[in-house]
Design a protein around this motif. Sequence first.
Motif, PDB file in Angstrom:
ATOM      1  N   VAL A 437       0.628  -1.067   0.061  1.00  0.00           N
ATOM      2  CA  VAL A 437       0.060   0.119   0.071  1.00  0.00           C
ATOM      3  C   VAL A 437       0.804   1.375  -0.031  1.00  0.00           C
ATOM      4  N   ASN A 438       1.915   0.989   0.571  1.00  0.00           N
ATOM      5  CA  ASN A 438       2.974   2.270   0.573  1.00  0.00           C
ATOM      6  C   ASN A 438       3.432   2.570  -0.842  1.00  0.00           C
ATOM      7  N   GLU A 439       3.661   1.508  -1.496  1.00  0.00           N
ATOM      8  CA  GLU A 439       4.184   1.782  -3.093  1.00  0.00           C
ATOM      9  C   GLU A 439       3.045   2.473  -3.728  1.00  0.00           C
ATOM     10  N   THR A 440       1.627   1.807  -3.538  1.00  0.00           N
ATOM     11  CA  THR A 440       0.715   2.234  -4.325  1.00  0.00           C
ATOM     12  C   THR A 440       0.403   3.899  -4.147  1.00  0.00           C
ATOM     13  N   SER A 441       0.599   4.205  -2.819  1.00  0.00           N
ATOM     14  CA  SER A 441       0.149   5.441  -2.596  1.00  0.00           C
ATOM     15  C   SER A 441       1.049   6.474  -2.950  1.00  0.00           C
ATOM     16  N   SER A 442       2.460   5.841  -3.115  1.00  0.00           N
ATOM     17  CA  SER A 442       3.594   6.920  -3.325  1.00  0.00           C
ATOM     18  C   SER A 442       3.693   7.021  -4.783  1.00  0.00           C
ATOM     19  N   MET A 443       3.049   6.472  -5.705  1.00  0.00           N
ATOM     20  CA  MET A 443       3.175   6.085  -7.129  1.00  0.00           C
ATOM     21  C   MET A 443       2.588   7.737  -7.634  1.00  0.00           C
ATOM     22  N   GLU A 444       1.620   8.311  -6.911  1.00  0.00           N
ATOM     23  CA  GLU A 444       1.219   9.538  -7.133  1.00  0.00           C
ATOM     24  C   GLU A 444       1.869  10.539  -7.397  1.00  0.00           C
ATOM     25  N   ILE A 445       2.922  10.881  -6.514  1.00  0.00           N
ATOM     26  CA  ILE A 445       3.766  11.917  -6.455  1.00  0.00           C
ATOM     27  C   ILE A 445       5.351  11.423  -6.579  1.00  0.00           C
ATOM     28  N   LYS A 446       6.198  12.149  -7.433  1.00  0.00           N
ATOM     29  CA  LYS A 446       7.526  11.710  -7.643  1.00  0.00           C
ATOM     30  C   LYS A 446       8.499  12.906  -7.353  1.00  0.00           C
ATOM     31  N   LEU A 447       9.487  12.510  -6.284  1.00  0.00           N
ATOM     32  CA  LEU A 447      10.225  13.603  -5.811  1.00  0.00           C
ATOM     33  C   LEU A 447      11.659  13.441  -6.155  1.00  0.00           C
ATOM     34  N   PRO A 448      12.513  14.373  -6.524  1.00  0.00           N
ATOM     35  CA  PRO A 448      13.912  14.106  -6.825  1.00  0.00           C
ATOM     36  C   PRO A 448      14.664  13.603  -5.275  1.00  0.00           C
ATOM     37  N   LYS A 449      15.641  13.343  -5.676  1.00  0.00           N
ATOM     38  CA  LYS A 449      16.429  12.616  -4.492  1.00  0.00           C
ATOM     39  C   LYS A 449      16.929  13.804  -3.642  1.00  0.00           C
ATOM     40  N   GLU A 450      17.658  14.782  -4.341  1.00  0.00           N
ATOM     41  CA  GLU A 450      18.099  15.946  -3.518  1.00  0.00           C
ATOM     42  C   GLU A 450      16.829  16.564  -2.699  1.00  0.00           C
TER      43      GLU A 450
END
Length: 591
Positions: A437-450
Amino acid sequence: MKKNILYIAIALILGLVGGYFFFGNDSDTANQKSPTHNHSSENTKQMWTCSMHPQIMQPEPSDCPICGMDLIPAETGAEGLAANEIKMTENAMALANIQTTIVGNGAASEDDGIISLSGKIATNEENNSVQASYFDGRIERLNVNYEGQKVNRGQLLATIYAPNLVAAQQELLTTASLKESQPALYKAVRNKLKLWKLSEKQIEAIETSGQVRENFPIYATVSGTVTMVMAAEGDYVKQGQPILKVSNLNSVWAEFNVYENQISQFKKGQKIKVSTNAYVNKEFDATISFIDPVLNNATRTVTLRATLSNKEDLFKPGMFVTGKIEGITQATSSGTVTIPASAVLWTGERSLVYIKTNPNEPVFEMREVTLENRLGENYQVSSGLNNGDEIVTNGTFTVDAAAQLQGKKSMMNKTGGKTMTGHEGHVGMQDGADNKVNETSSMEIKLPKEFQEKFQSVLNAYLKMKDAFVANDTKQISILAKTTSITLKSTDRTSLGKMEQSHINKSIEMLDDIASNDNLKMQREYLVVLNKNMVPIAMSLEDIAPMLYVQKCPMANKNKGAVWLSADRDIRNPYYGDKMLTCGSVIEEIK
């Protein structure tokens, strides 16, 4: 006779024996079946749950260990439900105040098309004036020395020692004796004194007395209210240097922030209704006089301004106000329907509503919708709903929590399947595949490593601010909100997508509003919106230390529910503080 008695006796004996075998066997059978019946009864034993915290399940009626409410009977079965449908009891519906509305049913609301804006009262800069020194010197006395003081035209503002004026007065007295023979020189000296704002009366007094004055007064040239004191007694000032800033508050500005997607709804000359908490039952008419042509890159908003008459001194600069305005009508597709904003759950890319699938029973299912414009407290929906659909408009978070706990499709779980389990009043993640479920919810927003690395310092400041909310410390909340805002503004957001920037910009706006407000109730209202934007960002971080918990109180935000972030699993509710310190549950873990 003896034979008859014998026959009767034999018949009785045979009857008793037959009855024993016939009824005795039935009794044994009944005795054997009895335990089976009792066991079946145990399998259908009634369980009890909390309408606000459906993860609580108890075998007998008692109080909820989280909020103390009376437990209600839980559903004992879900026969006939589709894969992602959930069913709630009538008691749960009533206690959670779950309300539904039929889309397109009835006449349009009188508020349809009305856009609500939030803003502040500001001084009308067209009525501002600066009271300056007309000559070099030292301020001997400052008669008006604090903000908010009323001044009238001609009032004495300050007294200044002016060495240059001393010399000019000596010139005047000298040339006065020569005015018959050298009238041009005499006139030039008088004009120089006039340029220093000395009146004819003052010049005549110097000439008549023959005395040189060392200290000269400065008088107010306008009437108004002091909005800034720019000098102090003992200061040396230059000619033209400001001493006071004075504003005429007979008219003020109401300034509102308008988002990019709303700009097309406004134009100069539109009528707007302005209201404020200071005068609850009053609305004030105003007209839009200015729309800023430059967009604020930090907040992605433009300033909309309306001028308000303030002759009765009702509006104070800095006061929060609300504006209601009818947006410019735009053509919409024939399939567009309008629903209340309270019905929508927003996860970033997905907009969700809960639809009542059975008109006669409280059975609900999640549905994704496509939103268009927001008009006041309503959204236009272009797809996903049809006229006649019945949707949840109040208590949507509660229905979603029930769906999560039953493993159905929900706000945090796109595909369904058990994702959470209750334990001692909290909800935690299960091991194994359920952690997806963590993976599912985090697919919505993409954040650069920095960005993720720098966002950690933002979270540290946020957590301290959250603790200040728990402690009801308004002053500390403002300080920590400002710190969090400054930290967030320092992050590099150039590589973020449009949706990510929207979350960050809204977070900054809410942090600044919290920092500039000294009302705890208003600060908590801003906190609700802040968390709606901060939590999705935090949930999208790939590596975080320490582990964070997404926690939720279903009673906050006027029983609509509200979330927050915490570094501790134990519930410490920032929306109520010590009033309901432990009301809430963990709905997600961020590792």
